[in-house]
Write a protein that holds these residues in place. Structure first.
Motif, PDB file in Angstrom:
ATOM      1  N   VAL A 468       0.849  -1.185   0.000  1.00 27.66           N
ATOM      2  CA  VAL A 468       0.000   0.000   0.000  1.00 27.66           C
ATOM      3  C   VAL A 468       0.889   1.241   0.000  1.00 27.66           C
ATOM      4  O   VAL A 468       1.813   1.351   0.814  1.00 27.66           O
ATOM      5  N   GLY A 470       2.750   4.339   0.722  1.00 28.01           N
ATOM      6  CA  GLY A 470       2.995   5.100   1.935  1.00 28.01           C
ATOM      7  C   GLY A 470       2.765   4.337   3.217  1.00 28.01           C
ATOM      8  O   GLY A 470       2.890   4.908   4.316  1.00 28.01           O
ATOM      9  N   GLN A 471       2.454   3.013   3.108  1.00 22.83           N
ATOM     10  CA  GLN A 471       2.095   2.279   4.328  1.00 22.83           C
ATOM     11  C   GLN A 471       2.821   0.951   4.489  1.00 22.83           C
ATOM     12  O   GLN A 471       3.402   0.687   5.545  1.00 22.83           O
ATOM     13  N   THR A 472       2.806   0.088   3.477  1.00 22.81           N
ATOM     14  CA  THR A 472       3.335  -1.259   3.659  1.00 22.81           C
ATOM     15  C   THR A 472       4.236  -1.680   2.508  1.00 22.81           C
ATOM     16  O   THR A 472       4.206  -1.097   1.418  1.00 22.81           O
ATOM     17  N   ARG A 487      -1.304   8.384  -1.493  1.00 21.66           N
ATOM     18  CA  ARG A 487      -0.980   7.454  -0.400  1.00 21.66           C
ATOM     19  C   ARG A 487      -2.255   6.845   0.173  1.00 21.66           C
ATOM     20  O   ARG A 487      -3.263   7.521   0.363  1.00 21.66           O
ATOM     21  N   GLY A 488      -2.168   5.559   0.441  1.00 23.89           N
ATOM     22  CA  GLY A 488      -3.330   4.847   0.967  1.00 23.89           C
ATOM     23  C   GLY A 488      -4.337   4.452  -0.086  1.00 23.89           C
ATOM     24  O   GLY A 488      -5.309   3.757   0.218  1.00 23.89           O
ATOM     25  N   ASN A 489      -4.114   4.877  -1.334  1.00 22.72           N
ATOM     26  CA  ASN A 489      -5.068   4.580  -2.412  1.00 22.72           C
ATOM     27  C   ASN A 489      -4.475   3.747  -3.540  1.00 22.72           C
ATOM     28  O   ASN A 489      -5.181   3.400  -4.478  1.00 22.72           O
ATOM     29  N   PHE A 491      -2.475   0.206  -4.449  1.00 22.54           N
ATOM     30  CA  PHE A 491      -2.172  -1.136  -3.937  1.00 22.54           C
ATOM     31  C   PHE A 491      -1.485  -1.886  -5.075  1.00 22.54           C
ATOM     32  O   PHE A 491      -2.116  -2.167  -6.099  1.00 22.54           O
TER      33      PHE A 491
END
Length: 551
Positions: A468, A470-472, A487-489, A491
């Motif tokens: 994801v 900015g996250q994973t 970010r967050g959108n 995948f």
């Protein structure tokens, strides 16, 4: 000649007779007949009759002779000839008028006759008619085509992308919104692992587990350790986790084997451990197109069916140097686990190992990996090459082939047809994407990502393994600056080998429309700058959403 001349034949006769009615004297004193202004009167008389012949006929003066002198012809032929000789001009004019009238009348009647004549029928040729075949008519209802106006051509032209390959599709409808070289095959790098993961789900099922077994040997004192491709099998003791959380332990396997062996062969120590990596040919474990530094730097080991901790020197490190002999390293770790589990006297202190194959079917101990549903995120998120290779070989074996590298093309592609993945141009050399000879069109990956996004046929397990923004995963530190809006959108699965940087997945666009995409930056000179350039293109697509134009 008198000053007043008679103007008609009757007047001339009356003048000649005089009062007594006698004929007028001939000679120079005889009256001369005047030329009438009307030629018809001159010729036929006032009543249209023929002038009288004989002694009463008036004398005519010839134009060529003297007045009063009769012409020689008049003496012989009578009155009409004399009249013609007397007035030749009048007769010529009169005759011409008659001819004109007759000719005109004849022309009229001829014209009437010609006009009334029925023309002969003319045969009309039958035209040659070519019948065109009926044009095909679509049975689909006509629908309006939306004019999209949001372009990402600018970011897609960044020189950092070298040769750019791109595909964007609406996930819900399958409509292609953007295409740049999307049907041309290029090295997908680690995004190929999405193919491997989906094929494994299809061939093995999400609950499949990889089994590692210990069998009785051919004689007492010998046991066989048989691997079937579980690279997560860990040499760490209980209570310690490797990079593969929840992985089975060699210690558990050793403890179970000792317990069963000691019961069956009490007092006979275990002197030999046969290492069985024959699930596929262990000589077919290193692709010649892989760079050696991938092994020494810690990204890849030879793909043998028996190994532990992905053959890492440090089982807790994602990137850790690998060996050239994963089987031997696994054997040494198992011997140590046997010694650690020995209650005393079951394991010969001088125990050795050898390569071979199990000949018996008596199982002393077994352990199993985490289910495939867990292994797939463990492969995708850190982009684990060893899990990619192992799962690809297992798909080959479980689908009836021999687990060889050469079998992967047919074995993997054979599992993807249900999701409509176009096969043209695809070349698969391995399961990890390390080989630069792998080639996959961006459109093929995007098509599969649509099924992954929908989570059909247990592909939600693959979806769970996407990083994801900015996250994973490898996207945790990406999409910064102006790209942080996405970010967050986003995948996606990342990929990077020499001369190829890739990203493939799905995104929730700013307008709420789900898009699936694949972007490659490939070619000589491509470097780390391509990562940010790909992020920028992806963010531009995120902003456009359903208004994304292919221009």
């Amino acid at each position: 000649m008198t000053d007043e001349q008679p103007t008609s034949r009757r007047a001339a006769r009356e003048a000649a007779k005089g009062a007594s009615g006698a004929p007028a004297p001939a000679g120079p004193d005889a009256p001369t007949e005047a030329i009438s202004a009307d030629p018809a009167t001159e010729v036929f008389g006032a009543a249209g009759g023929v002038p009288p012949a004989g002694p009463e006929a008036p004398q005519v003066v010839a134009e060529s002779g003297e007045p009063g002198e009769p012409a020689e012809t008049d003496k012989k032929s009578g009155g009409l000839g004399a009249l013609l000789r007397k007035h030749p001009t009048a007769w010529i004019v009169s005759a011409a008028a008659v001819v004109f009238v007759l000719l005109g009348t004849g022309s009229i009647f001829a014209g009437v006759a010609w006009a009334s004549r029925s023309p002969a029928p003319v045969a009309t040729p039958t035209p040659s008619v070519t019948t065109e075949p009926p044009r095909p008519v679509s049975e689909l209802e006509s629908t309006a085509t939306r004019l999209r106006t949001c372009s990402i051509a600018g970011p897609a032209s960044d020189p950092a992308l070298a040769t750019f390959y791109g595909s964007v599709m609406r996930s819900d409808t399958g409509e292609v919104l953007f295409d740049r070289n999307a049907s041309k095959a290029a090295p997908p790098a680690s995004t190929l692992k999405v193919f491997t993961a989906a094929a494994a789900i299809k061939a093995l099922g999400p609950d499949f587990r990889i089994t590692t077994s210990v069998y009785e040997g051919s004689s007492p004192g010998t046991i066989v350790l048989k691997g079937r491709g579980d690279t997560t099998l860990s040499a760490l003791p209980a209570g310690q986790e490797s990079v593969y959380a929840g992985a089975p332990k060699l210690q558990t396997l050793a403890e179970g084997a000792i317990a069963q062996y000691a019961t069956k062969y009490p007092g006979v120590p275990i002197k030999m451990v046969v290492l069985d990596a024959s699930y596929w040919n262990s000589g077919d474990a290193w692709d010649p197109t892989w760079r050696e530094d991938q092994r020494t730097e810690g990204f890849q080991a030879p793909a043998t069916a028996l190994q532990v901790d992905g053959d890492r020197a440090d089982p807790r490190a994602v990137v850790s140097p690998r060996s050239t002999d994963p089987i031997g390293r696994a054997g040494a770790a198992f011997v140590q686990a046997l010694k650690n589990a020995d209650p005393g006297g079951v394991v010969d202190p001088a125990i050795t190992t050898s390569l071979g194959s199990a000949v018996g079917q008596t199982v002393l101990s077994e352990v199993q990996s985490q289910p495939l549903r867990t292994l797939i995120p463990q492969m995708l998120l850190p982009s684990d090459n060893m899990l990619g290779e192992m799962l690809a070989r297992i798909v080959s074996k479980e689908s009836g082939s021999d687990g060889s590298a050469a079998s992967l093309q047919a074995s993997i592609l054979g599992q993807l047809s249900d999701w409509g993945v176009p096969m043209t141009g695809i070349t698969i050399k391995d399961g990890s994407g390390l080989s630069p000879e792998n080639a996959v069109p961006a459109s093929a990956l995007t098509t599969l990502q649509r099924a992954v996004h929908a989570g059909v046929d247990n592909l939600d397990a693959v979806r769970a393994g996407l990083s994801v923004a900015g996250q994973t995963g490898f996207l945790a530190g990406r999409f910064t600056g102006e790209n942080a809006v996405a970010r967050g959108n986003v995948f996606a699965k990342t990929g990077m080998i020499r001369a190829s940087y890739t990203l493939s997945g799905y995104l929730n666009a700013a307008d709420g429309v789900p898009l699936v995409f694949t972007f490659y930056a490939a070619g000589e000179g491509v470097d780390g700058n391509a990562r940010n350039a790909i992020d920028t293109v992806t963010t531009a697509a995120y902003r456009c959403g359903d208004n994304l134009s292919n221009n």
